[in-house]
Design an enzyme around this catalytic site. Structure first.
Site, PDB file in Angstrom:
ATOM      1  N   PRO A 183       0.787  -1.235   0.000  1.00 13.76           N
ATOM      2  CA  PRO A 183       0.000   0.000   0.000  1.00 13.76           C
ATOM      3  C   PRO A 183       0.821   1.288   0.000  1.00 13.76           C
ATOM      4  O   PRO A 183       1.825   1.392   0.714  1.00 13.76           O
ATOM      5  CB  PRO A 183      -0.807  -0.098   1.303  1.00 13.76           C
ATOM      6  CG  PRO A 183      -0.861  -1.539   1.620  1.00 13.76           C
ATOM      7  CD  PRO A 183       0.381  -2.161   1.047  1.00 13.76           C
ATOM      8  N   ASN A 184       0.365   2.208  -0.808  1.00 14.43           N
ATOM      9  CA  ASN A 184       0.878   3.589  -0.891  1.00 14.43           C
ATOM     10  C   ASN A 184       2.232   3.717  -1.582  1.00 14.43           C
ATOM     11  O   ASN A 184       2.716   4.835  -1.790  1.00 14.43           O
ATOM     12  CB  ASN A 184       0.943   4.239   0.511  1.00 14.43           C
ATOM     13  CG  ASN A 184      -0.421   4.266   1.174  1.00 14.43           C
ATOM     14  OD1 ASN A 184      -1.378   4.758   0.576  1.00 14.43           O
ATOM     15  ND2 ASN A 184      -0.544   3.708   2.356  1.00 14.43           N
ATOM     16  N   ARG A 223       4.790  11.158  -2.220  1.00 18.85           N
ATOM     17  CA  ARG A 223       4.436  10.916  -0.829  1.00 18.85           C
ATOM     18  C   ARG A 223       5.620  11.204   0.108  1.00 18.85           C
ATOM     19  O   ARG A 223       6.690  10.598  -0.031  1.00 18.85           O
ATOM     20  CB  ARG A 223       4.069   9.433  -0.757  1.00 18.85           C
ATOM     21  CG  ARG A 223       3.910   8.875   0.602  1.00 18.85           C
ATOM     22  CD  ARG A 223       3.831   7.361   0.547  1.00 18.85           C
ATOM     23  NE  ARG A 223       3.535   6.870   1.858  1.00 18.85           N
ATOM     24  CZ  ARG A 223       3.833   5.650   2.279  1.00 18.85           C
ATOM     25  NH1 ARG A 223       4.402   4.794   1.457  1.00 18.85           N
ATOM     26  NH2 ARG A 223       3.537   5.285   3.490  1.00 18.85           N
ATOM     27  N   TYR A 280      10.695   9.343   2.222  1.00 20.63           N
ATOM     28  CA  TYR A 280      10.826   8.244   1.250  1.00 20.63           C
ATOM     29  C   TYR A 280      11.638   8.606   0.003  1.00 20.63           C
ATOM     30  O   TYR A 280      11.855   7.750  -0.848  1.00 20.63           O
ATOM     31  CB  TYR A 280       9.433   7.751   0.839  1.00 20.63           C
ATOM     32  CG  TYR A 280       8.643   7.194   2.000  1.00 20.63           C
ATOM     33  CD1 TYR A 280       9.092   6.070   2.688  1.00 20.63           C
ATOM     34  CD2 TYR A 280       7.453   7.807   2.439  1.00 20.63           C
ATOM     35  CE1 TYR A 280       8.393   5.562   3.771  1.00 20.63           C
ATOM     36  CE2 TYR A 280       6.743   7.301   3.522  1.00 20.63           C
ATOM     37  CZ  TYR A 280       7.218   6.186   4.180  1.00 20.63           C
ATOM     38  OH  TYR A 280       6.531   5.676   5.253  1.00 20.63           O
ATOM     39  N   ASN A 291       8.322  -5.187  -0.278  1.00 22.87           N
ATOM     40  CA  ASN A 291       8.109  -4.048   0.610  1.00 22.87           C
ATOM     41  C   ASN A 291       6.621  -4.036   0.928  1.00 22.87           C
ATOM     42  O   ASN A 291       5.810  -3.593   0.116  1.00 22.87           O
ATOM     43  CB  ASN A 291       8.533  -2.725  -0.036  1.00 22.87           C
ATOM     44  CG  ASN A 291       8.397  -1.563   0.953  1.00 22.87           C
ATOM     45  OD1 ASN A 291       7.771  -1.702   2.006  1.00 22.87           O
ATOM     46  ND2 ASN A 291       8.978  -0.419   0.612  1.00 22.87           N
ATOM     47  N   ALA A 302       2.797  -0.468   5.100  1.00 22.87           N
ATOM     48  CA  ALA A 302       2.303  -0.531   6.486  1.00 22.87           C
ATOM     49  C   ALA A 302       1.840  -1.931   6.877  1.00 22.87           C
ATOM     50  O   ALA A 302       1.775  -2.252   8.078  1.00 22.87           O
ATOM     51  CB  ALA A 302       1.180   0.479   6.677  1.00 22.87           C
ATOM     52  N   HIS A 309       3.628  -4.084   9.582  1.00 21.43           N
ATOM     53  CA  HIS A 309       3.525  -3.962  11.034  1.00 21.43           C
ATOM     54  C   HIS A 309       2.362  -4.749  11.639  1.00 21.43           C
ATOM     55  O   HIS A 309       2.307  -4.897  12.847  1.00 21.43           O
ATOM     56  CB  HIS A 309       3.420  -2.473  11.406  1.00 21.43           C
ATOM     57  CG  HIS A 309       4.421  -1.628  10.667  1.00 21.43           C
ATOM     58  ND1 HIS A 309       5.778  -1.839  10.790  1.00 21.43           N
ATOM     59  CD2 HIS A 309       4.281  -0.627   9.752  1.00 21.43           C
ATOM     60  CE1 HIS A 309       6.432  -0.976  10.000  1.00 21.43           C
ATOM     61  NE2 HIS A 309       5.536  -0.236   9.352  1.00 21.43           N
ATOM     62  N   ASP A 367       1.651 -15.132   6.869  1.00 27.11           N
ATOM     63  CA  ASP A 367       1.291 -16.539   6.631  1.00 27.11           C
ATOM     64  C   ASP A 367       1.450 -16.907   5.158  1.00 27.11           C
ATOM     65  O   ASP A 367       1.833 -18.029   4.838  1.00 27.11           O
ATOM     66  CB  ASP A 367      -0.143 -16.821   7.089  1.00 27.11           C
ATOM     67  CG  ASP A 367      -0.257 -16.945   8.604  1.00 27.11           C
ATOM     68  OD1 ASP A 367       0.791 -16.977   9.284  1.00 27.11           O
ATOM     69  OD2 ASP A 367      -1.398 -17.008   9.107  1.00 27.11           O
ATOM     70  N   GLU A 375      12.788  -8.717   2.864  1.00 30.69           N
ATOM     71  CA  GLU A 375      11.915  -7.568   3.160  1.00 30.69           C
ATOM     72  C   GLU A 375      12.726  -6.289   3.007  1.00 30.69           C
ATOM     73  O   GLU A 375      13.844  -6.213   3.528  1.00 30.69           O
ATOM     74  CB  GLU A 375      11.390  -7.712   4.599  1.00 30.69           C
ATOM     75  CG  GLU A 375      10.481  -6.576   5.024  1.00 30.69           C
ATOM     76  CD  GLU A 375      10.021  -6.744   6.467  1.00 30.69           C
ATOM     77  OE1 GLU A 375       9.563  -7.828   6.856  1.00 30.69           O
ATOM     78  OE2 GLU A 375      10.142  -5.755   7.211  1.00 30.69           O
ATOM     79  N   HIS A 391      12.691  -1.847   3.073  1.00 34.08           N
ATOM     80  CA  HIS A 391      12.033  -0.579   3.413  1.00 34.08           C
ATOM     81  C   HIS A 391      12.937   0.567   3.011  1.00 34.08           C
ATOM     82  O   HIS A 391      14.150   0.519   3.262  1.00 34.08           O
ATOM     83  CB  HIS A 391      11.765  -0.490   4.915  1.00 34.08           C
ATOM     84  CG  HIS A 391      10.868  -1.575   5.402  1.00 34.08           C
ATOM     85  ND1 HIS A 391       9.519  -1.566   5.174  1.00 34.08           N
ATOM     86  CD2 HIS A 391      11.137  -2.731   6.044  1.00 34.08           C
ATOM     87  CE1 HIS A 391       8.995  -2.661   5.671  1.00 34.08           C
ATOM     88  NE2 HIS A 391       9.950  -3.396   6.200  1.00 34.08           N
ATOM     89  N   SER A 410      12.667   3.655   4.311  1.00 31.38           N
ATOM     90  CA  SER A 410      13.002   4.359   5.549  1.00 31.38           C
ATOM     91  C   SER A 410      13.537   3.349   6.563  1.00 31.38           C
ATOM     92  O   SER A 410      13.320   2.140   6.423  1.00 31.38           O
ATOM     93  CB  SER A 410      11.753   5.054   6.102  1.00 31.38           C
ATOM     94  OG  SER A 410      10.755   4.096   6.427  1.00 31.38           O
ATOM     95  N   ARG A 438      11.824   5.159  13.543  1.00 35.59           N
ATOM     96  CA  ARG A 438      10.609   5.975  13.371  1.00 35.59           C
ATOM     97  C   ARG A 438       9.624   5.729  14.522  1.00 35.59           C
ATOM     98  O   ARG A 438      10.034   5.328  15.606  1.00 35.59           O
ATOM     99  CB  ARG A 438      10.012   5.671  11.989  1.00 35.59           C
ATOM    100  CG  ARG A 438      10.978   6.035  10.848  1.00 35.59           C
ATOM    101  CD  ARG A 438      10.347   5.815   9.498  1.00 35.59           C
ATOM    102  NE  ARG A 438       9.189   6.667   9.311  1.00 35.59           N
ATOM    103  CZ  ARG A 438       8.255   6.450   8.360  1.00 35.59           C
ATOM    104  NH1 ARG A 438       8.374   5.429   7.527  1.00 35.59           N
ATOM    105  NH2 ARG A 438       7.221   7.266   8.250  1.00 35.59           N
ATOM    106  N   ARG A 462       6.128   1.286  14.080  1.00 35.28           N
ATOM    107  CA  ARG A 462       6.865   0.784  12.901  1.00 35.28           C
ATOM    108  C   ARG A 462       8.063  -0.081  13.289  1.00 35.28           C
ATOM    109  O   ARG A 462       8.724  -0.650  12.439  1.00 35.28           O
ATOM    110  CB  ARG A 462       7.368   1.952  12.043  1.00 35.28           C
ATOM    111  CG  ARG A 462       6.260   2.768  11.417  1.00 35.28           C
ATOM    112  CD  ARG A 462       6.825   3.816  10.465  1.00 35.28           C
ATOM    113  NE  ARG A 462       5.915   4.926  10.318  1.00 35.28           N
ATOM    114  CZ  ARG A 462       4.914   4.984   9.437  1.00 35.28           C
ATOM    115  NH1 ARG A 462       4.708   4.003   8.582  1.00 35.28           N
ATOM    116  NH2 ARG A 462       4.114   6.034   9.387  1.00 35.28           N
TER     117      ARG A 462
HETATM  118  C1  DQA Z   1       7.821   1.552   4.364  1.00 36.85           C
HETATM  119  C2  DQA Z   1       7.763   1.780   5.883  1.00 36.85           C
HETATM  120  C3  DQA Z   1       6.360   1.555   6.407  1.00 36.85           C
HETATM  121  O1  DQA Z   1       6.315   1.810   7.811  1.00 36.85           O
HETATM  122  C4  DQA Z   1       5.378   2.476   5.734  1.00 36.85           C
HETATM  123  O2  DQA Z   1       4.067   2.195   6.185  1.00 36.85           O
HETATM  124  C5  DQA Z   1       5.473   2.416   4.246  1.00 36.85           C
HETATM  125  C6  DQA Z   1       6.796   2.391   3.636  1.00 36.85           C
HETATM  126  C7  DQA Z   1       9.217   1.928   3.791  1.00 36.85           C
HETATM  127  O3  DQA Z   1       9.512   1.482   2.681  1.00 36.85           O
HETATM  128  O4  DQA Z   1       9.974   2.661   4.428  1.00 36.85           O
HETATM  129  O5  DQA Z   1       4.473   2.464   3.555  1.00 36.85           O
HETATM  130  O6  DQA Z   1       7.606   0.174   4.093  1.00 36.85           O
END
Ligand code: DQA
Length: 148
Positions: free
Chosen positions: A10-11, A18, A23, A74, A77, A80, A87, A98, A100, A102, A107, A111
């Site tokens: 997401p996002n 954003r 980021y 990635n 959110a 978390h 699963d 995995e 990220h 950030s 943070r 997170r």
């Molecule tokens: C993220 C870190 C997450 O906490 C956040 O919700 C994101 C981006 C990152 O790539 O730093 O959407 O996964």
């Protein structure tokens, strides 16, 4: 030829727009283009997927069965709190790294926890867009191990 599937949650479609202070200014397309070049020179097939929907991410992870040798994930959110994504990763038994942009550990406290990391080979966090390149290198290293 080994195949790596890159999955963004997401996002992450809004990268570049954003919260650029957190980021960075690169869009997801840029990140994917760089990964495509990296994969090409390593002789690895790469595919990309992004969704804002937990279920679509889970479906994509299931589809990877028998098709992907490794996953670069990635989860946004979902990292978390999504036991369902966790699963899915443990169900398909495909080595997953995995990533990220950030440093999630530096943070907000919500997170600091990743419910996904324990079922991954490892986590890369805090290097901006470069986290993906580092994650890809780590995954290649895992895939080159005997019996992977
Ligand atoms: C993220 C870190 C997450 O906490 C956040 O919700 C994101 C981006 C990152 O790539 O730093 O959407 O996964």
């Amino acid at each position: 030829m080994k195949s790596v599937w890159v999955i963004n949650g997401p996002n992450l479609n809004l990268l570049g727009v954003r919260e650029p202070g957190v980021y960075g200014s690169q869009g997801l397309q840029n990140i994917e283009d760089a990964l495509r070049k990296q994969a090409e020179s390593a002789g690895i097939e790469i595919t990309f997927f992004q969704s804002n929907h937990e279920g679509a991410i889970i479906d994509r992870i299931h589809e990877a069965m028998g098709q992907a040798d490794g996953i670069l994930l990635n989860p946004g959110a979902l990292t978390h709190y999504s036991y369902a994504v966790r699963d899915a990763i443990s169900s398909v038994n495909i080595p997953t790294v995995e990533v990220h942009l950030s440093n999630i550990h530096a943070r907000e406290s919500f997170r600091h926890i990743s419910v996904i990391a324990p079922v991954c080979v490892g986590q890369i966090s805090g290097f901006g867009a470069n986290s993906y390149a580092l994650g890809f290198m780590a995954l290649m290293n895992v895939l080159e191990r005997p019996h992977s």
